[in-house]
Design a protein around this motif. Structure first.
Motif, short mmCIF file in Angstrom:
data_model
loop_
_atom_site.label_atom_id
_atom_site.label_comp_id
_atom_site.label_asym_id
_atom_site.label_seq_id
_atom_site.Cartn_x
_atom_site.Cartn_y
_atom_site.Cartn_z
N VAL A 134 88.13 58.51 -91.90
CA VAL A 134 88.91 59.57 -91.26
C VAL A 134 89.73 60.29 -92.32
O VAL A 134 90.34 59.65 -93.18
CB VAL A 134 89.85 59.00 -90.18
CG1 VAL A 134 90.92 60.01 -89.79
CG2 VAL A 134 89.05 58.60 -88.94
N THR A 135 89.72 61.61 -92.26
CA THR A 135 90.64 62.43 -93.06
C THR A 135 91.55 63.15 -92.10
O THR A 135 91.09 63.84 -91.19
CB THR A 135 89.89 63.46 -93.91
OG1 THR A 135 89.01 62.77 -94.82
CG2 THR A 135 90.87 64.29 -94.72
N PRO A 170 88.58 67.99 -103.18
CA PRO A 170 87.16 67.85 -103.51
C PRO A 170 86.51 66.65 -102.85
O PRO A 170 85.32 66.70 -102.49
CB PRO A 170 87.17 67.72 -105.04
CG PRO A 170 88.54 67.24 -105.39
CD PRO A 170 89.45 67.87 -104.37
N ASP A 171 87.26 65.53 -102.69
CA ASP A 171 86.67 64.35 -102.05
C ASP A 171 86.40 64.61 -100.57
O ASP A 171 85.39 64.15 -100.02
CB ASP A 171 87.61 63.15 -102.20
CG ASP A 171 87.69 62.67 -103.64
OD1 ASP A 171 86.78 63.00 -104.43
OD2 ASP A 171 88.66 61.96 -103.98
N LEU A 172 87.29 65.35 -99.93
CA LEU A 172 87.04 65.72 -98.54
C LEU A 172 85.82 66.61 -98.45
O LEU A 172 84.96 66.41 -97.57
CB LEU A 172 88.27 66.45 -97.97
CG LEU A 172 88.10 67.11 -96.60
CD1 LEU A 172 87.68 66.11 -95.55
CD2 LEU A 172 89.40 67.82 -96.19
N ARG A 173 85.71 67.57 -99.34
CA ARG A 173 84.54 68.45 -99.33
C ARG A 173 83.26 67.65 -99.53
O ARG A 173 82.26 67.88 -98.85
CB ARG A 173 84.68 69.50 -100.43
CG ARG A 173 83.51 70.47 -100.51
CD ARG A 173 83.80 71.60 -101.46
NE ARG A 173 82.73 72.59 -101.43
CZ ARG A 173 82.86 73.83 -101.85
NH1 ARG A 173 84.02 74.28 -102.31
NH2 ARG A 173 81.84 74.68 -101.78
N ARG A 174 83.32 66.67 -100.43
CA ARG A 174 82.14 65.83 -100.67
C ARG A 174 81.77 65.04 -99.41
O ARG A 174 80.60 64.98 -99.03
CB ARG A 174 82.44 64.86 -101.81
CG ARG A 174 81.30 63.90 -102.17
CD ARG A 174 81.85 62.67 -102.88
NE ARG A 174 82.73 61.91 -101.99
CZ ARG A 174 83.81 61.27 -102.40
NH1 ARG A 174 84.20 61.31 -103.67
NH2 ARG A 174 84.55 60.59 -101.53
N ASP A 175 82.77 64.43 -98.74
CA ASP A 175 82.47 63.60 -97.57
C ASP A 175 81.95 64.44 -96.42
O ASP A 175 81.03 64.02 -95.70
CB ASP A 175 83.72 62.84 -97.14
CG ASP A 175 84.10 61.74 -98.11
OD1 ASP A 175 83.19 61.20 -98.77
OD2 ASP A 175 85.30 61.41 -98.22
N VAL A 176 82.53 65.64 -96.22
CA VAL A 176 82.04 66.52 -95.17
C VAL A 176 80.60 66.94 -95.47
O VAL A 176 79.73 66.93 -94.59
CB VAL A 176 82.95 67.76 -95.02
CG1 VAL A 176 82.29 68.81 -94.13
CG2 VAL A 176 84.30 67.36 -94.46
#
Length: 647
Positions: A592-593, A451-457
């Motif tokens: 960066v992810t 979810p955090d990656l989705r938020r950042d994207v």
């Protein structure tokens, strides 16, 4: 043109015959591999192309021993995987690691009929297909040296590099010590500049200097000041060339070096002579209609100094062409980080030059006379400093003081670089403001687990679209550098294709905008070819921006001075919601992810994880299992090469 190759694109190397289905030499009948090679091809160790090349070479030389054909086919396979050669003793272990062509393919699940090692070596060495040793016949397509089997052209490239490097280190240039000492201390006056002073003095005295260091250690700034030192010592007429493997890296090098040279102007009103950077291929004079370059040993480059940045991305054949074209008295400065991913093509030449054993030479003693307080000495040093003292014999200077990382990211990168999986995992599991580890339940994460990656994207995409819709090119480009999603694979569940599609959907959900068309406002772009007309280079990133008049324009480059190009003038581009770690080399992002593949992936290496982590300025998120992290840190890239050995 791809970075790092010694052969222009669209031309076949002389080792690989054309044709997909027919036996070489007899196009009238279908190709059929012999039983031994067919077994290895069926297991995925060899491709049909590997087998065809080996058997064609056998036909040309009258060699019909399938075990010799197997050695030749493995040499072809080695080149495809980035190695210069194959060590026959390591061949079974390399085959067990899986296919270099398909990282998602499972390793062979059955025992393969490997030849007896001694008998195999004897068969290879006596074969009419193979030149035995460094003094073997010059007309054989394959060469055996100390257990390593080469396609002969790559052995010759290795010999060019070895001979030229050794010759450049064997004798020093005539420079007055007092003049050099004054120039070095004037350009690098701070106490913490010891390694920078050492690098500048090395470049003044030696015809080969290898400047290494991790991200943020000041390599580019050092290059600019080093050039100033050389001008102080040799005079303003010094002819300096700046080059890099890609157009993007060359443009960045030119901008950074000239900005630093301008800041160093000695007197008010003095203007430092600007330098121009180019790709290595352009420097050598690539000819589209030929496989050769304009500059070679018969037509030398005119420069007194050649600076080659991002040298970790340079292949062995390309460095051989550079050395071949340099004047014997010219200085060569190789700059890069040997712990990053190597060239996508043949060789890991920067790492080889840093690691190779070098006989004691005159350079360290001369440097001690010029800079007695700055030279690391083996007898008073330990650990890395002892290695740095020994490396001076090879003209290698490592910068060690990081300026970019003032937090735990530096410690994480260092742990990965040293192969310390325990410390790397401990840091990632502890998390904090600068790093995080997200461990999925299965081998490959689902989008619901990040979810955090989705938020950042989504947040980054929203910022880009908002700025682009307002015609704010600078704001859109700045937002583009806020976050980048990196992956090891191109295809598959942990590949760019899948995750780029997910990111596109997340951006659309966040913005509520599913506008179609080829050039939707806010579309992030990646240039995939060099283009002289627009000045854009392979690897440049940009954004589609509103022009305020109902149309769109694309913006690239530095947010402080965006380069605007109409879409119809663009070279080949693709949408860049995600990219491979290889593609990201030389770039920096605030966040960066990196999504790691399963621990079994042959692409999961220490160099890949290190490169991904060091793309981040502020925060890195690693998505993958603890096993995958440990596997990456403990698995350095294995690229077979003879350059690391004494001969």
């Amino acid at each position: 043109m791809s970075a790092g190759t010694g052969t222009p694109p669209g031309t076949a190397g002389p080792d690989v015959p054309s044709g997909a289905d027919d036996v070489p030499g007899d196009p009238r009948r279908p190709w059929r591999a012999g039983p031994l090679l067919a077994t290895f091809a069926a297991a995925g160790v060899l491709t049909s192309a590997d087998v065809r090349v080996a058997e064609r070479l056998g036909e040309l030389t009258g060699e019909d021993d399938p075990e010799v054909h197997l050695a030749a086919a493995l040499a072809v396979r080695a080149v495809r995987s980035g190695s210069v050669c194959v060590d026959l003793a390591d061949a079974p272990a390399l085959a067990a690691e899986g296919s270099p062509d398909d990282p998602d393919a499972a390793p062979p699940d059955a025992a393969l009929p490997w030849p007896d090692a001694d008998a195999w070596t004897a068969a290879v060495r006596r074969s009419a297909l193979v030149a035995d040793g460094v003094d073997g016949p010059a007309d054989r397509p394959v060469r055996w040296v100390d257990g390593r089997v080469y396609l002969d052209r790559y052995w010759r490239d290795e010999q060019v590099v070895r001979r030229d490097v050794d010759a450049r280190l064997a004798s020093l240039l005539g420079v007055d010590d007092a003049t050099l000492r004054a120039a070095v201390h004037a350009r690098f006056a701070q106490p913490q500049d010891a390694r920078q002073r050492l690098a500048a003095a090395t470049a003044a005295l030696s015809r080969l200097t290898v400047l290494t260091g991790g991200p943020g250690t000041g390599k580019t700034t050092t290059v600019a000041r080093l050039v100033a030192v050389l001008r102080d010592v040799a005079g303003p007429g010094l002819r300096v060339a700046l080059a890099a493997p890609t157009g993007k890296a060359a443009a960045r090098l030119q901008e950074a070096v000239n900005a630093e040279l301008s800041r160093m102007a000695d007197a008010p009103g003095e203007v430092a002579a600007p330098l121009t950077a180019s790709t290595v291929h352009r420097l050598l004079g690539w000819r589209p209609s030929s496989t050769r370059f304009a500059h070679d040993h018969a037509h030398r480059l005119p420069h007194d100094v050649v600076v080659l940045d991002e040298a970790s991305m340079v292949s062995l054949p390309l460095l051989a062409r550079v050395l071949d074209a340099l004047r014997p008295a010219a200085r060569l400065l190789l700059v890069g980080d040997p712990d990053q991913l190597a060239s996508v093509e043949v060789g890991a030449v920067l790492g080889d030059l840093v690691a190779r054993p070098v006989p004691p030479g005159p350079l360290p003693e001369r440097l001690a006379g010029v800079l007695p307080d700055d030279v690391p000495r083996a007898q008073r040093a330990g650990g890395d400093e002892a290695q740095d003292a020994a490396a001076l014999h090879g003209g290698v200077v490592r910068l060690v003081v990081p300026h970019r990382f003032g937090h735990d990211l530096g410690a994480l990168a260092d742990a990965v670089r040293r192969g310390d999986a325990g410390t790397a995992l401990e840091l990632l599991l502890a998390g904090g403001d600068h790093m995080a580890l997200v461990q999925p339940a299965g081998a490959v994460p689902t989008d619901d687990e990040v979810p955090d990656l989705r938020r950042d994207v989504g947040t980054t995409g929203t910022r880009i679209v908002a700025a682009a819709s307002a015609g704010d090119a600078a704001g859109a480009l700045e937002a583009l550098g806020a976050h980048r999603l990196l992956l090891a694979h191109r295809r598959g569940p942990a590949g760019v294709a899948r995750w780029a599609a997910l990111a596109q959907r997340w951006v659309e959900d966040a913005t509520g905008d599913r506008a179609g068309g080829t050039w939707p406002v806010g579309r992030p772009l990646l240039v995939t070819t060099n283009d002289r007309t627009t000045g854009l280079s392979n690897g440049d990133t940009g954004v589609v921006v509103s022009d305020g008049a109902g149309g769109v324009v694309t913006a690239f480059g530095d947010p402080r001075a965006p380069r605007l190009v109409r879409p119809h003038r663009l070279p080949a581009v693709e949408t860049v919601h995600a990219m491979t770690v290889h593609r990201a080399q030389g770039s920096q992002f605030a966040l960066v992810t990196v999504v790691l593949p399963p621990a079994s992936s042959p692409l999961l290496t220490r160099e890949l994880l290190y490169t991904a982590i060091t793309r981040a300025r502020e925060h890195v998120r690693v998505v993958g299992s603890a096993d995958a992290v440990r596997a990456a840190v403990e698995r350095p890239v294995r690229r077979a090469s003879g350059l690391r050995f004494a001969r």
